[in-house]
Write a protein that holds these residues in place. Sequence first.
Motif, short mmCIF file in Angstrom:
data_model
loop_
_atom_site.label_atom_id
_atom_site.label_comp_id
_atom_site.label_asym_id
_atom_site.label_seq_id
_atom_site.Cartn_x
_atom_site.Cartn_y
_atom_site.Cartn_z
N LEU A 105 -29.77 0.57 -66.80
CA LEU A 105 -28.76 1.26 -65.99
C LEU A 105 -29.36 1.57 -64.62
O LEU A 105 -30.18 2.49 -64.49
N PRO A 106 -28.98 0.84 -63.56
CA PRO A 106 -29.63 1.00 -62.25
C PRO A 106 -29.53 2.40 -61.66
O PRO A 106 -30.47 2.85 -61.00
N PHE A 107 -28.45 3.10 -61.88
CA PHE A 107 -28.30 4.47 -61.38
C PHE A 107 -28.57 5.49 -62.47
O PHE A 107 -28.41 6.68 -62.26
N GLY A 108 -28.95 5.00 -63.65
CA GLY A 108 -29.20 5.89 -64.77
C GLY A 108 -27.94 6.54 -65.31
O GLY A 108 -28.00 7.60 -65.93
N GLN A 109 -26.80 5.91 -65.06
CA GLN A 109 -25.54 6.51 -65.49
C GLN A 109 -24.53 5.42 -65.84
O GLN A 109 -24.73 4.24 -65.54
N VAL A 110 -23.47 5.84 -66.49
CA VAL A 110 -22.39 4.93 -66.86
C VAL A 110 -21.07 5.56 -66.42
O VAL A 110 -21.01 6.77 -66.16
N LEU A 112 -21.06 1.25 -66.50
CA LEU A 112 -21.77 0.17 -65.84
C LEU A 112 -21.09 -1.14 -66.23
O LEU A 112 -20.81 -1.36 -67.41
N LEU A 113 -20.83 -1.98 -65.24
CA LEU A 113 -20.25 -3.29 -65.51
C LEU A 113 -21.30 -4.36 -65.25
O LEU A 113 -21.85 -4.44 -64.15
N GLU A 114 -21.57 -5.15 -66.27
CA GLU A 114 -22.50 -6.27 -66.13
C GLU A 114 -21.68 -7.54 -65.90
O GLU A 114 -20.73 -7.81 -66.64
N VAL A 115 -22.03 -8.29 -64.86
CA VAL A 115 -21.27 -9.49 -64.49
C VAL A 115 -22.15 -10.73 -64.68
O VAL A 115 -23.23 -10.83 -64.08
N ASP A 116 -21.70 -11.63 -65.52
CA ASP A 116 -22.42 -12.87 -65.82
C ASP A 116 -23.85 -12.62 -66.29
O ASP A 116 -24.75 -13.44 -66.05
N GLY A 117 -24.07 -11.49 -66.93
CA GLY A 117 -25.36 -11.21 -67.51
C GLY A 117 -26.47 -10.90 -66.53
O GLY A 117 -27.62 -10.74 -66.93
N ASP A 119 -25.70 -9.47 -62.68
CA ASP A 119 -25.34 -8.44 -61.70
C ASP A 119 -24.84 -7.19 -62.42
O ASP A 119 -24.00 -7.28 -63.32
N LYS A 120 -25.34 -6.04 -62.00
CA LYS A 120 -24.96 -4.77 -62.63
C LYS A 120 -24.28 -3.88 -61.60
O LYS A 120 -24.88 -3.54 -60.58
N LEU A 121 -23.05 -3.51 -61.89
CA LEU A 121 -22.27 -2.68 -60.98
C LEU A 121 -22.05 -1.29 -61.58
O LEU A 121 -21.35 -1.16 -62.58
N ILE A 127 -16.25 -0.35 -59.73
CA ILE A 127 -15.90 -1.30 -60.78
C ILE A 127 -14.40 -1.58 -60.77
O ILE A 127 -13.96 -2.73 -60.87
N LEU A 128 -13.59 -0.54 -60.63
CA LEU A 128 -12.14 -0.72 -60.58
C LEU A 128 -11.72 -1.57 -59.39
O LEU A 128 -10.85 -2.44 -59.52
N ARG A 129 -12.34 -1.35 -58.24
CA ARG A 129 -12.02 -2.15 -57.06
C ARG A 129 -12.39 -3.62 -57.29
O ARG A 129 -11.63 -4.53 -56.94
#
Length: 278
Positions: A105-110, A112-117, A119-121, A127-129
């Motif tokens: 978790l890059p920000f240490g929080q959720v 979190l959306l993982e994209v194609d295994g 990229d972590k958003l 994420i909604l945008r």
Amino acid sequence: SGQAFGLRSSILCMRKERPAATRLLLLLLVSIGWSGVMASQAPAQATMTGKRKFPDQPKLKLYYFDIKGKGEPIRLLAAYSGLELEDYRFEGRDHFMKLKEDGTLPFGQVPLLEVDGKDKLPQSAAILRYLSRIAGLYPEDPIQAARVDAALDAETDAMVGPSVVSYTTRFGIDLDDEMKEKAGKAIDSEVFPRHLGNLERLLASSKTGWVAGTAEPSPADFAWVCTLAHTLPSKDRIFSAPLRTLEAYPHCQGLVEKLMGLPAIKAYYAAEQATPPN
């Protein structure tokens, strides 16, 4: 879609007035790939059923707790739009802490959306945008897009006070019980009614019933509805019964009913109830 509709309209008119020209136009369209023109428009077609399919969509994996919270607007947007989303729910807080400590978790929080295994958003609004853009639910017009952003940010603003009172240490604020009670009363009687009043006026002026006047629900609608339908009723220590039930806010009630009544959203909750807990 405007382009495809325009081409169909032109052909219909020419069929009546100039048959020979119609045949020539059809031959031309076949030569340049009519099917390609039509297919390119498909993702932008409006739907209220959530049956759109995105064969080239990235692989999406949502990390969140097994609760509604900030993860629910993301789940509902994916369900409505037809995006395939792996809904990964933590087995418990220890599981979350392990992922937090190992750097998943890059920000240490959720959420979190993982994209194609890869990229972590983080951040629910981001994420909604992102999901709205790849699903064709984000306005192309800059002004309308800004209205969506403003309504989405307004939901974030509205929840700052309740979040601070509920999770004091997370914000580095130490409130004793007396201060929490005093802050809760101010939020219930002054702060949150002000935000709901702003939302009520937005909805009253909307020609579509959606927060930003969009043709379909935008990320702002999913965020606000989950706050109104799930978060408010769950915080009875802060919000009084009239506020939790939106007693004085008929347009806000209407927004909740409108989104929750969409076939794709009803199907999502029907499937949720049929799925046994983790």
